[in-house]
Motif scaffolding. Structure first.
Motif, short mmCIF file in Angstrom:
data_model
loop_
_atom_site.label_atom_id
_atom_site.label_comp_id
_atom_site.label_asym_id
_atom_site.label_seq_id
_atom_site.Cartn_x
_atom_site.Cartn_y
_atom_site.Cartn_z
N PRO A 112 23.38 45.39 6.92
CA PRO A 112 24.04 44.14 6.64
C PRO A 112 24.27 43.11 7.66
O PRO A 112 24.01 42.19 7.42
N LEU C 84 28.38 30.59 -7.27
CA LEU C 84 28.16 30.68 -8.95
C LEU C 84 28.18 29.44 -9.53
O LEU C 84 27.52 28.91 -10.53
N TYR C 126 17.81 32.60 -16.00
CA TYR C 126 18.27 34.07 -16.57
C TYR C 126 19.59 33.73 -17.48
O TYR C 126 20.08 34.56 -18.14
N GLY F 78 26.19 38.68 -16.04
CA GLY F 78 25.46 37.53 -15.80
C GLY F 78 26.02 36.83 -14.55
O GLY F 78 25.41 35.71 -14.36
N ARG F 79 27.04 37.19 -13.95
CA ARG F 79 27.74 36.49 -12.93
C ARG F 79 28.26 37.34 -11.85
O ARG F 79 29.05 37.15 -11.10
N VAL F 81 28.41 38.40 -8.03
CA VAL F 81 28.00 37.74 -6.93
C VAL F 81 28.50 38.66 -5.83
O VAL F 81 29.15 39.36 -5.84
N TYR F 82 27.58 38.23 -4.68
CA TYR F 82 27.88 38.87 -3.56
C TYR F 82 29.04 38.40 -2.59
O TYR F 82 28.81 37.43 -2.10
N LEU F 84 32.21 39.72 0.05
CA LEU F 84 32.97 40.72 1.15
C LEU F 84 33.97 41.55 0.12
O LEU F 84 33.88 42.65 0.04
N ARG F 87 32.15 43.68 -2.36
CA ARG F 87 31.42 44.81 -1.52
C ARG F 87 32.55 46.02 -1.28
O ARG F 87 32.12 47.10 -1.39
N MET F 110 14.26 40.76 -10.02
CA MET F 110 14.25 39.28 -10.22
C MET F 110 15.75 38.99 -11.10
O MET F 110 16.00 37.95 -10.87
N HIS F 111 16.18 40.12 -11.63
CA HIS F 111 17.22 39.75 -12.41
C HIS F 111 18.64 39.46 -11.37
O HIS F 111 18.75 40.49 -10.69
N PRO F 112 19.17 38.46 -11.44
CA PRO F 112 20.40 38.31 -10.61
C PRO F 112 21.41 39.40 -10.30
O PRO F 112 21.75 39.80 -9.59
N ARG F 115 19.86 42.38 -8.79
CA ARG F 115 19.79 42.34 -7.34
C ARG F 115 21.11 42.30 -6.45
O ARG F 115 21.20 42.93 -5.57
N GLU F 116 22.03 41.72 -7.14
CA GLU F 116 23.24 41.50 -6.46
C GLU F 116 23.79 42.91 -6.40
O GLU F 116 24.57 43.43 -5.55
N ARG F 119 22.36 44.85 -3.53
CA ARG F 119 23.07 44.44 -2.37
C ARG F 119 24.47 44.98 -2.04
O ARG F 119 24.63 45.42 -1.08
N THR F 122 24.08 48.93 -1.36
CA THR F 122 23.37 49.19 -0.09
C THR F 122 24.46 48.76 1.01
O THR F 122 24.65 49.63 1.83
N ASP F 123 24.91 47.74 0.82
CA ASP F 123 25.97 47.31 1.99
C ASP F 123 27.37 48.14 1.94
O ASP F 123 27.88 48.49 3.06
N TYR F 147 16.42 53.71 -5.07
CA TYR F 147 16.45 52.76 -5.93
C TYR F 147 15.46 52.81 -6.91
O TYR F 147 14.29 53.18 -6.92
#
Lengths: 232, 232, 232, 232, 232, 232
Positions: A112, C84, C126, F78-79, F81-82, F84, F87, F110-112, F115-116, F119, F122-123, F147
């Motif tokens: 990261p 967002l 989406y 649906g919301r 977000v990445y 800290l 995480r 592709m789905h947000p 994907r988030e 991430r 992984t992080d 994955y």
């Protein structure tokens, strides 16, 4: 020529581009290594503050071996995040040094901190030349950004630099990171490849060099393609 | 420096690497174009023999514009096949000219003649330096093979040559292929991209040049990676 | 049919999809261009406010040439970030226009504004159909998102649109961006490819067109695959 | 419209493009399946001659279900090789039927017969329109070649055809290959995926269809890109 | 378990899969190395016959170190070509040894002998189990083919074997090829990577091992995917 | 062995790795599914709170069928977000369960939300073993992250798990998501592939299984390569 390498942690400069930086320095280029963090999260039986002090000193010593100046950008190890504010910090760093070229991590690095450093540097690069962005230092115009990483299927170097004459310097510089060597030997875990730090570096440089007719090499991709003076 | 370009048909030299050959010639390099065939299959209301004569002359004129010598390897247009015997013909051609570098078609080109030429040249390259292979000419040792093709998803150039100063020469050379221009205008069919020969060449060179900060460029891949003298 | 193009800067519409938008308009589709920013950061000897006013007018004139309506989303040039909140701004924009299809930048574009625009649009896509997301406008259901970019190794178009009959309109629209042409000529620097704006656009469109049997073409990828009515 | 499918073995037509051929036939297109071999090597407790007779009849029956004509090119199963002579056989086949489009195996298929068929067809395609190549039938000019294969990492379809309304016909045609079903059940070995022939076909068609909003689909790549009438 | 490695030249076994073969032998598997040629073309101041004798003996000694049996297929070094007859020779070789798995060169290796060997083995693999193909030895049914090569952008191993405990054996075996070491030191030329034979092998094995948590590793791709007993 | 699957929405566990989780549970491994959200945005004629309650119960029932424990991480559907902070939430989740391996979405989905989630997991993985990061739970050291995703050109599984014996369990678990089946049937729209939920799952598992000699399979990529005990 002024070269600016922006790396996430103290030992990243040696691991990924130490031979290239030494080669630049040896031919008289100005070389600056900007450390995003002091690598202060990678220890145990210590505190972040103590470790930061230790690793900063190791970084200074390693950079001296390579022939590079250093600067510390004071991000937090393991916690670098992408924000507009952090991107402007990188703009300030780049403008301050006004380099001809920039070296940094490639964007798809799984680590990261490496990934966020790459994004911050690349996105700052698109801002540093804008006259309307007024900051402490005036606009500058580096010609390109070069990206480094571990050669794997996700990082395929297209620009290969022969560092045969600088491999030894690079390894000496790497050995300055004593605290990290100890940490990796006892902790290891995350990155098995660090179990024998210097031997791994040398093997990687040799395996890549073989592809390009050199004994030791380091590899990069670049932001902009450039034409070659002649068929290399 | 001696450059040998091996192309399947008379106009392939101009289409794929005409600017690069002109640039070599302009700086004093020896340039030879070896034509596998005379392109004698691409016509109508004529015979192969007549067309071969016409196109050979056009090829000689075009090469003269570029500043290159020519040789004809007497393969049959549209019918180049890979055999050990044909591969040895290429060995003889390469040894005769003993070039420093060789330019030819890339191996995944869809056109059968281009593809087979690429394979014959590459495989001959692995033979030309062998002392135990005794032929008319002594062994030679070219440093690399560069491949050209139409930039598409299957051909992604990694070596980009700025030909801005030689684009005009290249276009003049291309216009020597009068018979082909007429054939393409009336027949076309297979390769719609030839409908406006010179404009297409120029657009391709410009679109590629844009990626590398040049007005016009030509692109290559290469057999062996090489290290760069410095970060280009 | 209603087409919504979301672009980062005023001239992006012409550069990347101007021919396609003109073609839509010419056949009677409703076309709207949503500008994320007014491109107000790309100047000198001016202020952001002045430049924003100039470029908004240029954008309106260019869109009129293409036959498109415009809307401005008031993001800051060079400083678009993914949040967002910003994603919901795009939800509102898409719901307001309720397009059948959306055109925008591809996600791996190196330019930060292009990349963030792409992510904001895709992620908003989406959300726009969700009944439980209550906003000013009711849910809508676009069938697909098409992505554009500079054809390079990281952007390989799979959907190619013949814009031969609309290339001239596109170039006329591009010429409306007078302030940008001047800026690029004097400043250039970052993007050498803009040195001759219109010629570069034409060469790109021709080089791509050649792959698909058209004189000029524009290329896209798409979010969802679709079956073809018949083998195209 | 005339469609020519060139397949290596009797059941390849159903496995790879049976739904597409049925769809063509259903809308009134002329469809011809050219079988390179009769699949006479894939049996036991029989002879090649007997098996050839059995499988030819099965192929005729299966083609009749799809609505296609058949022709047999008399290559030897398991032993198709690339020669100039064989390539001319394909030229003759294509010229005889003068199709608008050709369907065949993709070139990187691991099966040797599939791969050689693909190469022979593609290379013949470059010859069929040449006036100077005088053969029994006059030159013809098919617009494109479409390639099929098992969707894997080496075959990624870019043209997806909705065959939902023809999946049943395709499966009925596949069931005509009785001898092969028995052979695969007892012998299997090489291709585990044939253990349940029809269920596998259906799963493949459904898994691909899901990507393109169809219940069942078949996928192709193509030799030449083509522009789309409109964003599909 | 019986393992058959088919290599083009005597030292290819050590270079590409020596550790894996040693590991097989150490755990009690039967290992056979089939040499397509005796590498009799790679010398000077000698004859092909003399060199063949020398290198055959070196190959026998090296195989003995690895714990493998050997067989020689009598193809000509530098002149391996793909023909149906040669493919049947490979069928005979595979049927004679009836291996569980086969190891050979990967198909896109640039070296012509490596590439043709790969194609001959793969295509023979599709024939060995056919009952109707009557040859001296009865049909056999190996489960898979594994491909090796130099890790580069065109060869990305997906199956990685830890050979840490067998690296020393592999290097000892490699040192048996004395004639080749001398040839490479004086002639070199074609393949700069052989300048320091054993160090290069070790660096390659270490660089690959790092990716998989091993000190030394060798990498393969495979013809058929296989499911894993459990997430490795 | 302890397996932790982190999924964005209740039905993602069944869709992407249900067979693998059932296989783990069946052999006695501890399996925990962590749901980032309750999928409370995917409905109509209801409220988020009601839907969250319904889907949480369905998730609990489905997990019970698979033999897995559950935990809910309380992100908003649906919301995601990445940040800290988010995480660190994942760090806490991973440390609490101290799994041997982690399963989650692949990063380019592709789905947000997918994907988030990828991430964030992984992080977080790069942080969980750091002694200097003091949180409620002590450091842990999972060996790898696997994955999952829909097999498409952007997700190519390299680790294939045979789930033939667990396909039925997986489908039974999937059928617990009654509310989602109804929603998808009436609303659909976004993801056409869900029109027949269970049949699509089965077809995907069968199409992938065919590649690896299994009737039904699920596919993964992994963060770190690992060497195989032996050639699988």
């Amino acid at each position: 020529m002024h070269v600016l390498a922006v790396v996430a942690h103290p030992d990243d400069a040696e691991i990924f581009c130490g031979g290239t930086l030494a080669k630049h320095a040896a031919r008289g280029d100005d070389v600056t290594i900007a450390y995003m963090t002091r690598g202060e999260f990678g220890g145990f039986d210590t505190t972040e503050a103590e470790l930061a002090a230790t690793r900063e000193e190791e970084a200074r010593n390693a950079a001296a071996v390579l022939g590079a100046d250093v600067t510390f950008l004071d991000f937090q190890d393991g916690r670098i995040v992408y924000t507009l504010e952090n991107r402007l910090k990188l703009v300030d760093c780049i403008r301050e040094h006004a380099p001809d070229i920039i070296l940094t991590h490639f964007a798809d690095d799984m680590h990261p901190d490496h990934r966020e450093t790459s994004r911050l540097v690349t996105d700052a690069y698109y801002m540093v030349s804008l006259p309307l962005l007024e900051r402490e230092h005036p606009p500058c115009d580096p010609t390109n950004v070069y990206y480094f990483g571990k050669p794997t299927s996700s990082f395929e170097p297209t620009v290969i630099v022969d560092v045969t004459d600088h491999e030894e310097t690079k390894e000496q510089a790497a050995l300055e990171h004593e605290s990290q060597v100890a940490w990796l030997e006892e902790h290891g875990g995350i990155d098995a490849e660090f179990s024998d730090f210097v031997e791994s570096m040398r093997a990687t440089a040799h395996a890549l060099g073989r592809q390009a007719g050199a004994t030791y090499a380091e590899g990069f991709t670049r932001l902009h393609d450039t034409s070659v003076d002649y068929l290399e």
